[in-house]
Enzyme design. Structure first.
Site, PDB file in Angstrom:
ATOM      1  N   ASN A  58       0.828  -1.207   0.000  1.00 13.46           N
ATOM      2  CA  ASN A  58       0.000   0.000   0.000  1.00 13.46           C
ATOM      3  C   ASN A  58       0.865   1.260   0.000  1.00 13.46           C
ATOM      4  O   ASN A  58       0.558   2.250  -0.676  1.00 13.46           O
ATOM      5  CB  ASN A  58      -0.910   0.020   1.227  1.00 13.46           C
ATOM      6  CG  ASN A  58      -2.065  -0.963   1.133  1.00 13.46           C
ATOM      7  OD1 ASN A  58      -2.317  -1.535   0.075  1.00 13.46           O
ATOM      8  ND2 ASN A  58      -2.753  -1.171   2.238  1.00 13.46           N
ATOM      9  N   ARG A 381     -11.327  -4.809 -13.650  1.00 14.19           N
ATOM     10  CA  ARG A 381     -10.177  -5.633 -13.285  1.00 14.19           C
ATOM     11  C   ARG A 381     -10.614  -7.081 -13.299  1.00 14.19           C
ATOM     12  O   ARG A 381     -11.729  -7.407 -12.901  1.00 14.19           O
ATOM     13  CB  ARG A 381      -9.658  -5.305 -11.876  1.00 14.19           C
ATOM     14  CG  ARG A 381      -9.229  -3.870 -11.658  1.00 14.19           C
ATOM     15  CD  ARG A 381      -8.563  -3.711 -10.285  1.00 14.19           C
ATOM     16  NE  ARG A 381      -8.491  -2.316  -9.871  1.00 14.19           N
ATOM     17  CZ  ARG A 381      -7.543  -1.472 -10.253  1.00 14.19           C
ATOM     18  NH1 ARG A 381      -6.593  -1.897 -11.075  1.00 14.19           N
ATOM     19  NH2 ARG A 381      -7.538  -0.217  -9.832  1.00 14.19           N
ATOM     20  N   ARG A 411      -6.035   1.591 -13.067  1.00 12.79           N
ATOM     21  CA  ARG A 411      -4.640   1.793 -12.687  1.00 12.79           C
ATOM     22  C   ARG A 411      -3.939   0.475 -12.364  1.00 12.79           C
ATOM     23  O   ARG A 411      -4.426  -0.337 -11.585  1.00 12.79           O
ATOM     24  CB  ARG A 411      -4.545   2.742 -11.499  1.00 12.79           C
ATOM     25  CG  ARG A 411      -3.109   3.012 -11.060  1.00 12.79           C
ATOM     26  CD  ARG A 411      -3.033   4.033  -9.961  1.00 12.79           C
ATOM     27  NE  ARG A 411      -3.185   5.382 -10.475  1.00 12.79           N
ATOM     28  CZ  ARG A 411      -3.966   6.312  -9.949  1.00 12.79           C
ATOM     29  NH1 ARG A 411      -4.708   6.027  -8.917  1.00 12.79           N
ATOM     30  NH2 ARG A 411      -4.017   7.521 -10.464  1.00 12.79           N
ATOM     31  N   HIS A 441     -16.477   2.142 -14.261  1.00 15.72           N
ATOM     32  CA  HIS A 441     -16.234   1.434 -12.997  1.00 15.72           C
ATOM     33  C   HIS A 441     -17.434   0.585 -12.578  1.00 15.72           C
ATOM     34  O   HIS A 441     -17.347  -0.192 -11.630  1.00 15.72           O
ATOM     35  CB  HIS A 441     -15.897   2.460 -11.907  1.00 15.72           C
ATOM     36  CG  HIS A 441     -15.314   1.889 -10.670  1.00 15.72           C
ATOM     37  ND1 HIS A 441     -15.977   1.887  -9.462  1.00 15.72           N
ATOM     38  CD2 HIS A 441     -14.125   1.286 -10.435  1.00 15.72           C
ATOM     39  CE1 HIS A 441     -15.222   1.320  -8.540  1.00 15.72           C
ATOM     40  NE2 HIS A 441     -14.101   0.946  -9.099  1.00 15.72           N
ATOM     41  N   TYR A 474     -12.170 -10.227  -0.756  1.00 19.98           N
ATOM     42  CA  TYR A 474     -12.938  -8.983  -0.711  1.00 19.98           C
ATOM     43  C   TYR A 474     -14.400  -9.316  -0.398  1.00 19.98           C
ATOM     44  O   TYR A 474     -14.988 -10.200  -1.020  1.00 19.98           O
ATOM     45  CB  TYR A 474     -12.906  -8.260  -2.062  1.00 19.98           C
ATOM     46  CG  TYR A 474     -11.622  -7.564  -2.420  1.00 19.98           C
ATOM     47  CD1 TYR A 474     -10.389  -8.012  -1.955  1.00 19.98           C
ATOM     48  CD2 TYR A 474     -11.628  -6.445  -3.256  1.00 19.98           C
ATOM     49  CE1 TYR A 474      -9.211  -7.370  -2.308  1.00 19.98           C
ATOM     50  CE2 TYR A 474     -10.451  -5.800  -3.611  1.00 19.98           C
ATOM     51  CZ  TYR A 474      -9.246  -6.280  -3.130  1.00 19.98           C
ATOM     52  OH  TYR A 474      -8.076  -5.641  -3.482  1.00 19.98           O
ATOM     53  N   ARG A 570     -14.171   1.814   5.420  1.00 25.76           N
ATOM     54  CA  ARG A 570     -12.955   1.031   5.640  1.00 25.76           C
ATOM     55  C   ARG A 570     -11.697   1.869   5.499  1.00 25.76           C
ATOM     56  O   ARG A 570     -10.778   1.766   6.292  1.00 25.76           O
ATOM     57  CB  ARG A 570     -12.887  -0.142   4.645  1.00 25.76           C
ATOM     58  CG  ARG A 570     -11.531  -0.840   4.646  1.00 25.76           C
ATOM     59  CD  ARG A 570     -11.491  -1.985   3.659  1.00 25.76           C
ATOM     60  NE  ARG A 570     -11.861  -1.613   2.318  1.00 25.76           N
ATOM     61  CZ  ARG A 570     -11.033  -1.078   1.422  1.00 25.76           C
ATOM     62  NH1 ARG A 570      -9.786  -0.799   1.749  1.00 25.76           N
ATOM     63  NH2 ARG A 570     -11.445  -0.800   0.201  1.00 25.76           N
ATOM     64  N   HIS A 598     -15.447  -4.353   1.128  1.00 25.49           N
ATOM     65  CA  HIS A 598     -15.420  -3.684  -0.171  1.00 25.49           C
ATOM     66  C   HIS A 598     -16.807  -3.331  -0.702  1.00 25.49           C
ATOM     67  O   HIS A 598     -16.930  -2.490  -1.599  1.00 25.49           O
ATOM     68  CB  HIS A 598     -14.690  -4.578  -1.189  1.00 25.49           C
ATOM     69  CG  HIS A 598     -14.314  -3.897  -2.455  1.00 25.49           C
ATOM     70  ND1 HIS A 598     -14.976  -4.118  -3.646  1.00 25.49           N
ATOM     71  CD2 HIS A 598     -13.350  -2.989  -2.727  1.00 25.49           C
ATOM     72  CE1 HIS A 598     -14.418  -3.382  -4.602  1.00 25.49           C
ATOM     73  NE2 HIS A 598     -13.440  -2.681  -4.080  1.00 25.49           N
TER      74      HIS A 598
END
Length: 723
Positions: A58, A381, A411, A441, A474, A570, A598
């Site tokens: 991260n 993704r 990204r 998205h 997730y 979160r 998530h």
């Protein structure tokens, strides 16, 4: 202090501080919570190693994206201030100061974990600690498997300092020829395909040597007859921003060129061993064109995220007890026919507690079904060997009309998505890249099927990506429906993405950037109006990040009107809860634990006390960030099916609010404190691992002992922070 009027909300409090917290500093605060899970002794030891690896990864991304962005602002002499009023220079200085301290804490935690690993017969060794037999084995290993892939690079006027890829480890050397006295500098890049930890042969223990130490121990094989005078291990991070032009004529070619430019992005961080010599550090700084502020000296392991390799050890005693996701019984009762299960009733699959395989089978069944005529799919993704992509290819090869909406601007997944786009196009899939100025998205699948004399559509709305690997860790929601109104809305959204046709007469689904923001404003305003009339009101929201200033102002106004607000966030939150006169009625908590929270859920009381059947409930792909609300295609999906509504509101949302074991409470200054807990306190992840969901149970839910226990939530008294 008297409450402010809704229309009189300024950006500062009476003491001069901002009503907003800082995004960058709150991002570091989130990563602090992740690191503290590595220090949490109630977690199994290798799980703590995994948390530390995540915290380190991260930090790498934070540096490559956020710190790099601040450096660009400083370089361009930007006069823009952050939402909390800081200049780019002020913020960069503070971020670097905290980053240095945080990375020191990461290394300190690693040293503690390394000592604890040793007590469990997992040892990370220096070559000097090896036995003679192990040294001979390592020398042979180096000769056979490592030496052939290394490329020693001398540095002189004819051989300039080499380009080093982002995040790749390297060893810098200063050498001398004893025969001639000649001195030479050199660099040995450590290829990323080499394992970072070399496991030594041992039956009883897991003994490892770091790859860089193995290379240094055998250096003279690379540079004979030179002798080693000095060496340093180092790694660089590069600015990873992609510059995309809206007017690019060939988007794929433009992305390929942009990716090449990103690989050569300028160095924004140089990480070196703490004991590096002054001369050697000066040499690296000059060669890489970095300043003192860009240098991070490490007392430990450079590139700490590599410790994730240790998680492959066969030591179940040091990991969480294995969990096998359930398969929704509603699908099993339909003999595996997912379309039949959806026709019977809408249902939600709650990942990772319930298998992502249902989502995969939905598309695989569609690909194989002769009655299916069309499939439309978004991809933001997905995994390397994606079964989702394989299913779309199979459907196209079977002659079905298949459309894939692929987001090239995801990204760090841009290259993978370009590769999938080519594979899909070769199979006959209609690949669309959407808008150059908007990321797609939204998580949607639409299947159109011939049924008798009519066509029926089946829809999947998700809160997470179509990624079978991340779906194991997730927590996300997959909503399956054949509701004609929702399917018609999804069709209009796909038409908007492929043909720019503005959706008209939507039945309930809101989309960004068109009306998602305004829909949420209206829902919040309705609660404000109810509170002002002394009617029941309330807002429950579960998201990953809350950053949008205008949305925060709206929530402040709701709090001032007396609306009780519970936020489960979160990651990053720049709203200040519990401030007297500003946010007295807002509570913020963060859940960090075994699984990564998530899913995005929005709940509004709608005239009754939460939770109730009357509540308005939505699931979404969107967090409350400017980029989600204004610069992405996102969905906000209403939940009207009674069982699904109950599951999302009274199971998923309530369980997160009720959690104690994995929760952190945020105060008005942006500081988090872990909730004090006892062994038997409520754990949201344990609850869902041990109890079935509502909507996926099918007929089995009629058996009382199979039904999950009913949850109740009691709002804690808000601790106010004086401004």
């Amino acid at each position: 202090m008297a409450p402010r009027k809704t229309n009189d909300l300024t950006d500062s409090l009476p003491d001069g501080s901002s009503i907003f917290l800082n995004r960058e500093l709150q991002s570091l605060a989130f990563n602090q919570r992740v690191m503290e899970e590595a220090q949490n002794k109630s977690n199994p030891l290798l799980e703590r190693v995994k948390f530390l690896s995540i915290a380190s990864a991260n930090m790498d991304e934070f540096s490559m994206v956020r710190v790099a962005g601040l450096r660009r602002q400083v370089h361009m002499k930007s006069i823009r201030r952050s939402d909390d009023g800081r200049t780019a220079t002020e913020l960069l200085d503070e971020v670097l100061k905290r980053s240095h301290a945080f990375m020191d804490d990461l290394q300190k935690t690693w040293r503690t974990l390394r000592d604890e690993l040793k007590k469990t017969d997992i040892e990370i060794l220096h070559p000097d600690e090896l036995t003679r037999t192990e040294k001979r084995w390592l020398a042979a290993k180096f000769e056979l498997d490592i030496f052939p892939v290394l490329t020693p690079l001398a540095i002189d006027p004819a051989h300039p300092f080499p380009f080093l890829p982002n995040k790749e480890l390297a060893i810098s050397l200063h050498l001398r020829n004893p025969e001639t006295g000649e001195e030479m500098d050199a660099v040995v890049p450590v290829p990323s395909m080499l394992e970072r930890f070399i496991r030594l042969p041992s039956k009883k223990k897991a003994r490892f040597v770091q790859i860089e130490r193995a290379i240094v121990a055998n250096l003279m094989d690379l540079f004979a007859p030179f002798e080693l005078i000095d060496f340093a291990t180092f790694r660089v991070l590069r600015d990873s921003e992609l510059e995309i032009r809206d007017d690019a004529e060939d988007l794929i070619q433009h992305f390929e060129q942009a990716l090449q430019r990103r690989r050569r992005g300028h160095v924004i961080q140089l990480m070196v061993n703490r004991n590096i010599s002054v001369n050697h550090l000066g040499f690296l700084k000059k060669s890489l064109n970095v300043q003192d502020a860009d240098v991070f000296k490490v007392d430990g392991l450079i590139g700490l995220s590599a410790i994730s390799e240790l998680f492959t050890l066969d030591r179940l005693d040091l990991m969480f007890k294995p969990y096998v996701p359930r398969h929704p019984e509603r699908v099993e009762q339909a003999d595996g026919d997912i379309f039949a299960a959806i026709r019977a009733k809408d249902f939600v699959v709650h990942h990772p507690y319930e298998s992502f395989d249902v989502v995969v089978k939905f598309l695989e069944q569609a690909a194989a079904d002769p009655d299916v005529v069309a499939i439309k799919q978004t991809l933001y993704r997905t995994s390397k060997d994606s079964p989702i992509v394989r299913a779309l290819i199979s459907a196209a090869l079977a002659g079905k009309s298949v459309t894939a909406m692929i987001e090239l601007k995801a990204r760090f997944d841009e290259e993978a998505n370009l590769r999938w786009a080519r594979d899909l196009e070769r199979a006959g899939v209609k690949v669309v890249f959407g808008f150059t100025d908007l990321k797609t998205h939204a998580k949607m699948s639409l299947v159109v099927r011939n049924e008798g004399k009519r066509k029926r559509s089946y829809a999947h709305f998700g809160t997470g990506n179509y990624h079978p690997v991340t779906a194991k860790v997730y927590t996300d929601l997959s909503y399956f429906t054949c509701d004609p109104d929702l399917c018609a809305d999804m069709t209009r959204i796909f038409n908007y993405m492929t043909g720019y046709a503005i959706p008209r007469d939507m039945n309930g689904v809101a989309i960004a950037p068109l009306n998602l923001r305004s829909t949420l404003y209206t829902l919040i305003d309705n609660e404000i109006a109810a509170a002002k009339k002394n009617k029941p009101s309330g807002i429950w929201i579960k998201i990953n990040n809350l950053l949008d200033p205008e949305m925060i102002r709206r929530l402040y106004a709701a709090s001032q009107a007396g609306v009780p607000i519970e936020l489960v966030i979160r990651g990053i939150c720049t709203l200040r809860p519990g401030i007297s006169g500003l946010s007295d009625n807002i509570q913020v908590k963060s859940v960090v634990g075994r699984f990564l929270e998530h899913s995005r859920i929005y709940c509004f009381a709608n005239g009754d006390k939460l939770p109730s059947r009357k509540a308005v409930v939505y699931i979404s792909s969107a967090d409350l960030m400017p980029r989600n609300l204004d610069f992405r295609i996102e969905t906000l999906v209403p939940i009207t099916n009674e069982t699904v509504h109950e599951q999302i509101l009274e199971q998923v949302m309530l369980a997160n609010l009720k959690d104690v074991k994995q929760s952190w409470t945020m105060d008005g200054d942006g500081k988090y404190s872990r909730e004090r807990s006892k062994a038997d306190d409520f754990n949201v992840h344990d609850y869902f691992m041990t109890n079935p969901s509502l909507s996926g149970r099918g007929a089995a839910i009629t058996v009382s002992h199979d039904a999950p226990p009913k949850l109740a939530f009691k709002r804690q008294r808000i601790k106010e922070t004086s401004s």
